[in-house]
Design an enzyme around this catalytic site. Structure first.
Site, mmCIF file in Angstrom:
data_model
loop_
_atom_site.group_PDB
_atom_site.id
_atom_site.type_symbol
_atom_site.label_atom_id
_atom_site.label_comp_id
_atom_site.label_asym_id
_atom_site.label_seq_id
_atom_site.Cartn_x
_atom_site.Cartn_y
_atom_site.Cartn_z
ATOM 1 N N HIS A 39 118.543 11.895 47.645
ATOM 2 C CA HIS A 39 119.551 11.935 48.705
ATOM 3 C C HIS A 39 120.902 12.247 48.052
ATOM 4 O O HIS A 39 121.279 11.615 47.071
ATOM 5 C CB HIS A 39 119.598 10.606 49.456
ATOM 6 N N HIS A 54 128.205 11.789 53.160
ATOM 7 C CA HIS A 54 126.902 12.429 53.043
ATOM 8 C C HIS A 54 126.373 12.790 54.417
ATOM 9 O O HIS A 54 126.943 12.410 55.438
ATOM 10 C CB HIS A 54 125.916 11.561 52.247
ATOM 11 N N CYS A 101 120.946 17.058 53.247
ATOM 12 C CA CYS A 101 122.024 16.427 52.482
ATOM 13 C C CYS A 101 122.387 17.218 51.224
ATOM 14 O O CYS A 101 123.560 17.272 50.830
ATOM 15 C CB CYS A 101 121.672 14.988 52.128
#
Length: 198
Positions: free
Chosen positions: A42, A54, A164
């Site tokens: 991530h 994010h 992301c």
């Protein structure tokens, strides 16, 4: 020639193993944390003060999967940043712990590397580096992340086409790219090409 190859191998190994102490982070850093037992990473942009901007799913798990498969989980808001997993979606700003938390585990943080040597790219874990050059200053990276946060202007989340890593890479370079999903994209393009021929 051998020294160059040796250096590229060493740089590639650094990518695989280097963990970052949160105290060493600087605004504008593209960081990532492994999730789901290391099956994916991530990504986000560290903006200072212990916060990360994010990009997360724009739809709830319940909208993606059948309600019979997923029971809605009520997760209390984070006392530090107010983030609530099942409520906040899209481009978000959270504390570092919420960014790197996977269920109840705090995962280690890593730097994403730009300008990686091609050999390093082959040795790396997916989603850890790119051969792209970082073209923006740290201040410009933070400004790009805040602009996308204010406008929530990164579009609908798509696992392979707009995720992301695309977000963080865009903030750094102005290019939407995800090495992590690149192989899947290449296979999908080849499949569509073959399908169109028949």
């Amino acid at each position: 020639m051998m020294n160059k190859i040796k250096k590229e191998i060493e740089d590639g190994m650094k990518l695989i193993w280097k963990k970052v102490d949160p105290k060493d982070l600087k605004p504008g850093d593209h960081i990532y944390a492994y999730k789901r037992y290391g099956s994916y990473s991530h990504h986000g942009i560290y903006v200072g003060g212990g916060y990360v901007i994010h990009f997360t799913r724009t739809e709830s798990k319940e909208a993606i999967l059948s309600l019979s498969m997923v029971e809605p989980e009520t997760v209390p808001a984070c006392p530090e940043c107010g983030y609530q997993e099942n409520a906040d979606r899209g481009v978000i700003k959270t504390c570092l712990d919420c960014f790197r938390r996977g269920r109840k585990t705090l995962h280690s943080i890593h730097y994403f590397m730009y300008g990686a040597p091609r050999l390093g790219l082959l040795l790396k874990n997916s989603g850890t580096c790119s051969t792209l050059s970082c073209s923006r200053s740290p201040k410009q990276v933070v400004e790009a992340a805040y602009e996308l946060l204010r406008s929530n202007g990164f579009g609908k989340y798509d696992l392979t086409g707009n995720n992301c890593e695309h977000f963080a890479t865009y903030c750094q370079t102005g290019v939407r790219a995800s090495v992590q999903t690149g192989f899947y994209d290449a296979c999908l393009m080849k499949y569509r090409e073959l399908k169109n021929r028949s």
